[in-house]
Design a protein around this motif. Structure first.
Motif, PDB file in Angstrom:
ATOM      1  N   ILE A   1     -34.854  -8.424  32.029  1.00  0.00           N
ATOM      2  CA  ILE A   1     -33.543  -8.003  31.567  1.00  0.00           C
ATOM      3  C   ILE A   1     -32.414  -9.159  31.743  1.00  0.00           C
ATOM      4  N   THR A   2     -31.578  -9.260  30.980  1.00  0.00           N
ATOM      5  CA  THR A   2     -30.530 -10.225  30.983  1.00  0.00           C
ATOM      6  C   THR A   2     -29.168  -9.370  30.773  1.00  0.00           C
ATOM      7  N   ARG A   3     -28.283  -9.285  31.568  1.00  0.00           N
ATOM      8  CA  ARG A   3     -26.997  -8.484  31.317  1.00  0.00           C
ATOM      9  C   ARG A   3     -25.738  -9.434  31.492  1.00  0.00           C
ATOM     10  N   ASP A   4     -25.098  -9.197  30.391  1.00  0.00           N
ATOM     11  CA  ASP A   4     -23.877 -10.054  30.363  1.00  0.00           C
ATOM     12  C   ASP A   4     -22.681  -9.223  30.794  1.00  0.00           C
ATOM     13  N   ILE A   5     -21.432  -9.995  31.064  1.00  0.00           N
ATOM     14  CA  ILE A   5     -20.412  -9.205  31.634  1.00  0.00           C
ATOM     15  C   ILE A   5     -19.543  -8.290  30.313  1.00  0.00           C
ATOM     16  N   ASP A   6     -19.022  -7.288  30.405  1.00  0.00           N
ATOM     17  CA  ASP A   6     -18.516  -6.460  29.639  1.00  0.00           C
ATOM     18  C   ASP A   6     -17.087  -7.185  29.601  1.00  0.00           C
ATOM     19  N   PRO A   7     -16.483  -7.572  28.561  1.00  0.00           N
ATOM     20  CA  PRO A   7     -15.254  -8.141  28.562  1.00  0.00           C
ATOM     21  C   PRO A   7     -14.291  -7.116  28.614  1.00  0.00           C
ATOM     22  N   GLU A   8     -14.453  -5.830  28.303  1.00  0.00           N
ATOM     23  CA  GLU A   8     -13.352  -4.945  28.417  1.00  0.00           C
ATOM     24  C   GLU A   8     -13.327  -4.260  29.996  1.00  0.00           C
ATOM     25  N   THR A   9     -14.118  -4.758  30.689  1.00  0.00           N
ATOM     26  CA  THR A   9     -13.963  -4.106  32.087  1.00  0.00           C
ATOM     27  C   THR A   9     -14.204  -5.333  33.211  1.00  0.00           C
ATOM     28  N   GLY A  10     -14.601  -6.587  32.386  1.00  0.00           N
ATOM     29  CA  GLY A  10     -14.828  -7.707  33.659  1.00  0.00           C
ATOM     30  C   GLY A  10     -16.128  -7.494  34.514  1.00  0.00           C
ATOM     31  N   LYS A  11     -16.863  -6.365  34.268  1.00  0.00           N
ATOM     32  CA  LYS A  11     -17.964  -6.262  35.188  1.00  0.00           C
ATOM     33  C   LYS A  11     -19.251  -6.321  34.398  1.00  0.00           C
ATOM     34  N   LEU A  12     -20.580  -6.472  35.041  1.00  0.00           N
ATOM     35  CA  LEU A  12     -21.643  -6.593  34.488  1.00  0.00           C
ATOM     36  C   LEU A  12     -22.158  -5.346  33.677  1.00  0.00           C
ATOM     37  N   ASP A  13     -22.431  -5.672  32.338  1.00  0.00           N
ATOM     38  CA  ASP A  13     -22.804  -4.385  31.524  1.00  0.00           C
ATOM     39  C   ASP A  13     -24.135  -3.846  31.972  1.00  0.00           C
ATOM     40  N   LEU A  14     -23.817  -2.620  32.848  1.00  0.00           N
ATOM     41  CA  LEU A  14     -25.091  -1.800  33.297  1.00  0.00           C
ATOM     42  C   LEU A  14     -25.712  -0.825  32.173  1.00  0.00           C
ATOM     43  N   THR A  15     -25.449  -0.786  31.149  1.00  0.00           N
ATOM     44  CA  THR A  15     -25.860   0.046  30.206  1.00  0.00           C
ATOM     45  C   THR A  15     -27.166  -0.351  29.723  1.00  0.00           C
ATOM     46  N   PHE A  16     -27.836   0.660  29.081  1.00  0.00           N
ATOM     47  CA  PHE A  16     -29.176   0.665  28.343  1.00  0.00           C
ATOM     48  C   PHE A  16     -29.060   0.552  26.798  1.00  0.00           C
ATOM     49  N   ASP A  17     -29.811   0.768  26.171  1.00  0.00           N
ATOM     50  CA  ASP A  17     -29.910   0.788  24.527  1.00  0.00           C
ATOM     51  C   ASP A  17     -30.851   1.428  23.975  1.00  0.00           C
ATOM     52  N   SER A  18     -30.872   2.481  23.099  1.00  0.00           N
ATOM     53  CA  SER A  18     -31.889   3.463  22.505  1.00  0.00           C
ATOM     54  C   SER A  18     -32.975   2.503  22.022  1.00  0.00           C
ATOM     55  N   GLY A  19     -32.543   1.575  21.108  1.00  0.00           N
ATOM     56  CA  GLY A  19     -33.310   0.730  20.448  1.00  0.00           C
ATOM     57  C   GLY A  19     -34.142  -0.204  21.464  1.00  0.00           C
ATOM     58  N   ASN A  20     -33.489  -0.755  22.413  1.00  0.00           N
ATOM     59  CA  ASN A  20     -34.172  -1.478  23.349  1.00  0.00           C
ATOM     60  C   ASN A  20     -35.408  -0.611  24.055  1.00  0.00           C
ATOM     61  N   ALA A  21     -34.992   0.335  24.580  1.00  0.00           N
ATOM     62  CA  ALA A  21     -35.933   1.442  25.268  1.00  0.00           C
ATOM     63  C   ALA A  21     -37.314   1.674  24.268  1.00  0.00           C
ATOM     64  N   THR A  22     -36.947   1.940  22.924  1.00  0.00           N
ATOM     65  CA  THR A  22     -38.098   2.443  22.116  1.00  0.00           C
ATOM     66  C   THR A  22     -38.895   1.236  21.945  1.00  0.00           C
ATOM     67  N   GLY A  23     -38.498   0.199  21.940  1.00  0.00           N
ATOM     68  CA  GLY A  23     -39.335  -1.269  21.645  1.00  0.00           C
ATOM     69  C   GLY A  23     -39.932  -1.559  23.002  1.00  0.00           C
ATOM     70  N   ILE A  24     -39.249  -1.306  24.054  1.00  0.00           N
ATOM     71  CA  ILE A  24     -40.082  -1.659  25.478  1.00  0.00           C
ATOM     72  C   ILE A  24     -41.235  -0.597  25.840  1.00  0.00           C
ATOM     73  N   PHE A  25     -40.944   0.766  25.242  1.00  0.00           N
ATOM     74  CA  PHE A  25     -41.850   1.580  25.577  1.00  0.00           C
ATOM     75  C   PHE A  25     -43.318   1.360  24.843  1.00  0.00           C
ATOM     76  N   ALA A  26     -43.279   0.496  23.783  1.00  0.00           N
ATOM     77  CA  ALA A  26     -44.413   0.106  22.958  1.00  0.00           C
ATOM     78  C   ALA A  26     -45.279  -0.878  23.926  1.00  0.00           C
ATOM     79  N   VAL A  27     -44.846  -1.312  25.006  1.00  0.00           N
ATOM     80  CA  VAL A  27     -45.548  -2.255  25.872  1.00  0.00           C
ATOM     81  C   VAL A  27     -46.847  -1.428  26.481  1.00  0.00           C
ATOM     82  N   THR A  28     -46.886  -0.123  26.695  1.00  0.00           N
ATOM     83  CA  THR A  28     -47.848   0.584  27.080  1.00  0.00           C
ATOM     84  C   THR A  28     -48.990   1.069  26.031  1.00  0.00           C
ATOM     85  N   ARG A  29     -48.158   1.159  24.773  1.00  0.00           N
ATOM     86  CA  ARG A  29     -49.139   1.507  23.701  1.00  0.00           C
ATOM     87  C   ARG A  29     -49.880   0.279  23.162  1.00  0.00           C
ATOM     88  N   ASN A  30     -49.357  -0.822  23.337  1.00  0.00           N
ATOM     89  CA  ASN A  30     -49.897  -2.124  22.686  1.00  0.00           C
ATOM     90  C   ASN A  30     -50.726  -3.057  23.690  1.00  0.00           C
TER      91      ASN A  30
END
Length: 343
Positions: A313-342
């Motif tokens: 994973i690569t996380r960029d800085i959130d410009p609104e907070t000046g801190k590392l963006d520690l969030t996730f993303d539903s679309g990302n997670a759905t795509g990553i979950f396919a790794v065990t199916r594939n």
């Protein structure tokens, strides 16, 4: 990246002593020197903070995943040979929101003891295509340097009647690995944010016991029903609540994926990019493992199935907070979950 891990891999350091109590001093040294450890976690003595227990838990789970996932071990060895350490971003696990016997259902099976370790739910991530919901658990004391947990739960009531029956058959008699001694240790951590060394060892061993299969091997019939409806449910049937994957935080996940593909790693075809563009993820396809299945006559047959995997994973800085963006993303997670199916 430079390593401060060596500062923590000595016999008198709390983290080393905790991990030594779980799997011996040599394995403890190996686990700690491979990870980038925040110097704030150093310390000696017989009082252990919740943050130290949390980091020890993550280090132990990371070591366990390397034992189960040869491709992950291969990658981590290459990092060590280059004189670098792993920035451990997060680990993920899957749970059942349905009948689970004595084990609390869904994310509560883990949230109940992650809270005493200083974790809280930072956000919910609906995964409707998977009939799941994900929760990001972040450690409050050191949110950027202690790994998060991404805990997902499969909503059994969204499956067909046959799928629900298969889930009840597989997971309905699950056991709870936590007892009075473990809860006494977690209560001590909850009360003061720290506990004695012996209580910390008890809490650590109890937490680790939760990352396993708490039910009997599934019947082949039930597994095939689950596999036809939910690859994630089928995965939990064989692997239980084991670490589904561990994730390295890297500066450029796209470039790293290209390098690993060139080195022969079976990579996910694409990189998942969050809607805000600041979080990018990809992974090595899950390794195969051999697991037992019960046949109609009661005999057990071993068969190959997808196991756990390793993510980047690569996380960029959130410009609104000046801190590392520690969030996730539903679309990302759905795509990553396919790794065990594939796999």
């Amino acid at each position: 990246m430079p390593s401060d891990s060596s500062l923590l891999a000595t016999q008198d350091q709390v983290l080393h002593r905790l991990l030594s109590a779980v799997f011996g001093p040599d394995a403890a040294t190996s686990a700690l020197t491979v990870l980038t450890i925040d110097p704030a976690l150093s310390g000696t003595g017989d009082t252990v903070s919740r943050a130290q227990v949390a980091m020890a838990l993550n280090a132990a789970l990371f070591a366990d995943l390397l034992d189960r996932v040869p491709t992950a071990a291969r990658y981590v060895l290459s990092v060590r040979e280059a004189g670098e350490t792993i920035g451990f971003d997060h680990g993920a696990l899957r749970t059942i929101d349905g009948q689970t016997g004595d084990l609390p259902g869904g994310h509560q099976a883990f949230g109940r003891f992650l809270a005493p370790l200083g974790y809280e739910v930072a956000a919910l991530y609906p995964l409707p295509k998977l009939r799941m919901t994900g929760r990001a658990y972040v450690q409050r004391d050191l949110p950027e340097t202690i790994p998060q947990f991404f805990v997902s739960e499969l909503h059994v009531d969204q499956l067909s009647e046959g799928g629900q029956a298969a889930c009840a058959s597989v997971f309905g008699a699950s056991v709870d690995p936590l007892g009075e001694a473990e809860w006494a240790a977690f209560d001590a951590l909850s009360a003061g944010g720290a506990c004695s060394f012996d209580e910390a060892v008890t809490a650590l061993k109890g937490a680790l016991a939760c990352f396993g299969r708490q039910h009997e091997p599934p019947s082949l019939t039930d597994y095939e029903v689950l596999l036809s409806e939910t690859g994630e449910g089928a995965w939990i049937a064989t692997e239980g609540n084991a670490f589904n994957h561990a994730t390295t935080r890297t500066a450029d996940v796209v470039a790293l994926a290209e390098e690993l593909r060139a080195d022969g790693y079976p990579m996910k075809p694409s990189v998942e990019i969050s809607q805000n563009g600041r979080v990018r993820q990809t992974a090595i396809l899950a390794d195969k493992v051999v697991r037992p299945f019960r046949e109609a006559d009661g005999a057990e047959v071993p068969l190959p199935v997808p196991g756990s995997f390793y993510e980047f994973i690569t996380r960029d800085i959130d410009p609104e907070t000046g801190k590392l963006d520690l969030t996730f993303d539903s679309g990302n997670a759905t795509g990553i979950f396919a790794v065990t199916r594939n796999a």
